[in-house]
Design an enzyme around this catalytic site. Structure first.
Site, PDB file in Angstrom:
ATOM      1  N   TRP A 263       0.851  -1.189   0.000  1.00  0.00           N
ATOM      2  CA  TRP A 263       0.000   0.000   0.000  1.00  0.00           C
ATOM      3  C   TRP A 263       0.889   1.242   0.000  1.00  0.00           C
ATOM      4  CZ3 TRP A 263      -1.545  -4.281   2.892  1.00  0.00           C
ATOM      5  CH2 TRP A 263      -2.836  -4.747   2.666  1.00  0.00           C
TER       6      TRP A 263
ATOM      7  N   HIS B 266      -7.521   3.100   3.018  1.00  0.00           N
ATOM      8  CA  HIS B 266      -7.990   3.237   1.637  1.00  0.00           C
ATOM      9  C   HIS B 266      -7.821   4.671   1.149  1.00  0.00           C
ATOM     10  CE1 HIS B 266     -10.122   2.294  -2.004  1.00  0.00           C
ATOM     11  NE2 HIS B 266     -11.008   3.256  -1.794  1.00  0.00           N
ATOM     12  N   TRP B 267      -7.363   4.789  -0.111  1.00  0.00           N
ATOM     13  CA  TRP B 267      -7.194   6.081  -0.774  1.00  0.00           C
ATOM     14  C   TRP B 267      -8.211   6.240  -1.904  1.00  0.00           C
ATOM     15  CZ3 TRP B 267      -4.010   9.594   1.278  1.00  0.00           C
ATOM     16  CH2 TRP B 267      -2.881   9.182   1.986  1.00  0.00           C
TER      17      TRP B 267
ATOM     18  N   ASP C  46     -13.364   6.910  -6.778  1.00  0.00           N
ATOM     19  CA  ASP C  46     -13.012   5.878  -5.804  1.00  0.00           C
ATOM     20  C   ASP C  46     -12.883   4.542  -6.522  1.00  0.00           C
ATOM     21  OD1 ASP C  46     -12.734   4.167  -3.628  1.00  0.00           O
ATOM     22  OD2 ASP C  46     -14.212   5.230  -2.410  1.00  0.00           O
TER      23      ASP C  46
ATOM     24  N   CYS D 190      -5.108   0.979  -4.354  1.00  0.00           N
ATOM     25  CA  CYS D 190      -5.931   2.195  -4.300  1.00  0.00           C
ATOM     26  C   CYS D 190      -5.096   3.465  -4.443  1.00  0.00           C
ATOM     27  CB  CYS D 190      -6.758   2.238  -3.014  1.00  0.00           C
ATOM     28  SG  CYS D 190      -5.813   2.066  -1.486  1.00  0.00           S
TER      29      CYS D 190
END
Length: 215
Positions: free
Chosen positions: A28, A102-103, A119, A160
């Site tokens: 991530w 989460h991005w 998103d 993400c």
């Protein structure tokens, strides 16, 4: 134990070896990598367009989400109401510090008279993006439109942040080219994987320049 050495000092960004390692799947991305990519993309714009586009760092974006009406004085130097395009990484962290799982990307487009939220895992960050848009509307002087925009979808649990970078880059490029329609069809899982490699090469190249070297 091997030291977590500084690899690159670029503008306001400082990247260590542990940050750069996050560009290898299945990692991530953190605030540092996203902040650097946004700063690099901003500096790559032609001057005539750069003054009309704002890439906000993850730290500033989180402040906008958490601090509500206090943002007006803090953000005044950025002159955001006079920008045509403002790009903000959204994180699902509820606190004021770095973190989250989460991005996604929130974009203000002047021609749209409001905000679009992209998103890669639809619905996940909607409450956070809406909060940011609401707080920024204070700065822009009124209630602006907000929509969940169709975005390229991630097909794993870790990309993400890369989708945020890829969509932000695409939106800024299309703005510079004067495109009226948003086109993100080329942002596929394969494209995102390749972009991880390309960003590592960009960092490697910059780190070889004496003014940017962390050594």
């Amino acid at each position: 134990m091997q030291m977590d050495k500084v690899v690159l000092s670029y503008g306001d960004s400082l990247l260590r070896s542990s940050d750069v390692a996050l560009l290898d799947a299945p990692q991530w991305l953190n605030d540092n990598i996203i902040g650097f990519t946004f700063e690099f993309l901003a500096s790559s714009l032609v001057p005539s367009r750069a003054e009309r586009v704002a890439f906000l760092s993850p730290e500033v974006s989180q402040f906008i989400k958490c601090c509500g009406s206090e943002i007006k004085e803090f953000l005044q130097p950025l002159d955001l109401p006079n920008k045509d395009l403002v790009l903000l990484p959204v994180n699902d962290n509820a606190g004021s510090e770095a973190g989250g799982t989460h991005w996604s990307l929130l974009a203000y487009l002047r021609r749209f008279h409001g905000f679009l939220h992209f998103d890669s895992s639809p619905g996940t960050n909607a409450p956070h993006a809406r909060c940011m848009a609401k707080n920024l509307s204070i700065l822009f002087g009124g209630n602006l439109r907000y929509e969940e925009e169709e975005a390229p979808l991630q097909h794993n649990s870790y990309d993400c942040g890369m989708y945020v970078i890829c969509v932000a880059e695409a939106l800024s490029e299309q703005y510079v080219l004067g495109c009226h329609n948003i086109n993100l069809q080329n942002i596929t899982p394969q494209y995102v994987t390749q972009k991880r490699k390309e960003w590592k090469e960009i960092i490697r190249g910059l780190s070889c320049q004496p003014q940017n070297s962390g050594f």
